[in-house]
Design a protein around this motif. Structure first.
Motif: not given
Length: 252
Positions: A130-148
């Protein structure tokens, strides 16, 4: 005097080094409270627990995180849902595999953007992205990769790919052409339109004078076609009839 000495001896108890006199039937009498306390202390290694003392508490199931200055609270079970993730290795029940500093409140310090940590934590809670409209999906992807978090990385990539495909299709757009023709060419031109071209408007611009011929009315013919003429990624080449229309329009 003899009676006073006997009373004093009875008050002091048995002499030191002597065992208490046996009770009735030859059985030894009960030890004194002082002796019982000493025996208990010797059996416990010399340490006596105060009455009603609680056992040491087990590791708390709640974990406090300080992500970029914003506090988040969650359970170890939630944070360890992905066994190979950064968060599981940070605070797993069997002992942390990763070292991390803690702030004065005991929260783990994580130097990441807290804005994008919310979708990460919610995914670990209920397994939905669930991603809010004001958030970029690329930013969530970057964090998901950091947290593995491998499953979340795949899910976000699929979401981005679907959005790109949807954007590439986009709304239907049209290209317009204005063709000039004489009255005798009008019928043939309209009847030979193909490849998605369709008639939009006909505008009379008067007549032209030809030597030896009668005046002929001239018209502007407006035609249109969808701009995207690709199907399943295969671009169709315009036919000869469409090329004729394009050449007539380019002469305007």
């Amino acid at each position: 005097m003899a009676e006073l000495a006997a009373a004093a001896a009875a008050a002091e108890g048995p002499p030191r080094g002597r065992t208490p006199s046996p009770g009735p039937g030859g059985a030894p009498g009960p030890p004194s409270p002082r002796a019982a306390g000493a025996a208990a202390a010797a059996g416990s290694g010399g340490a006596l627990s105060p009455p009603g003392a609680a056992r040491p508490p087990a590791a708390s199931k709640w974990v406090r995180l300080n992500v970029g200055g914003t506090y988040f609270v969650s359970t170890r079970q939630t944070l360890c849902r992905e066994p190979k993730s950064f968060l599981c290795r940070l605070c797993c029940q069997d002992g942390p595999e990763l070292g991390s500093d803690k702030d004065e409140t005991g929260a783990y310090l994580i130097d990441r953007d807290p804005t994008y940590f919310g979708p990460i934590l919610n995914y670990l809670r209920h397994g939905k992205l669930i991603i809010n409209k004001e958030l970029a999906e690329e930013g969530v992807l970057e964090e998901a990769e950091f947290y593995n978090i491998a499953s979340l990385v795949r899910l976000v990539k699929e979401r981005i790919r679907d959005n790109e495909n949807r954007t590439s299709q986009g709304p239907v757009k049209h290209v317009y052409r204005v063709l000039q023709c004489q009255e005798e060419e009008l019928t043939q031109m309209v009847s030979t339109m193909s490849d998605g071209w369709k008639f939009e408007q006909l505008i009379s611009i008067g007549s032209s004078y030809n030597y030896g011929n009668e005046d002929q009315a001239e018209f502007l013919c407006v035609v249109s076609r969808e701009l995207n003429n690709s199907t399943n990624g295969i671009v169709k080449e315009p036919s000869e009839k469409a090329k004729i229309l394009q050449e007539r329009g380019s002469r305007m």
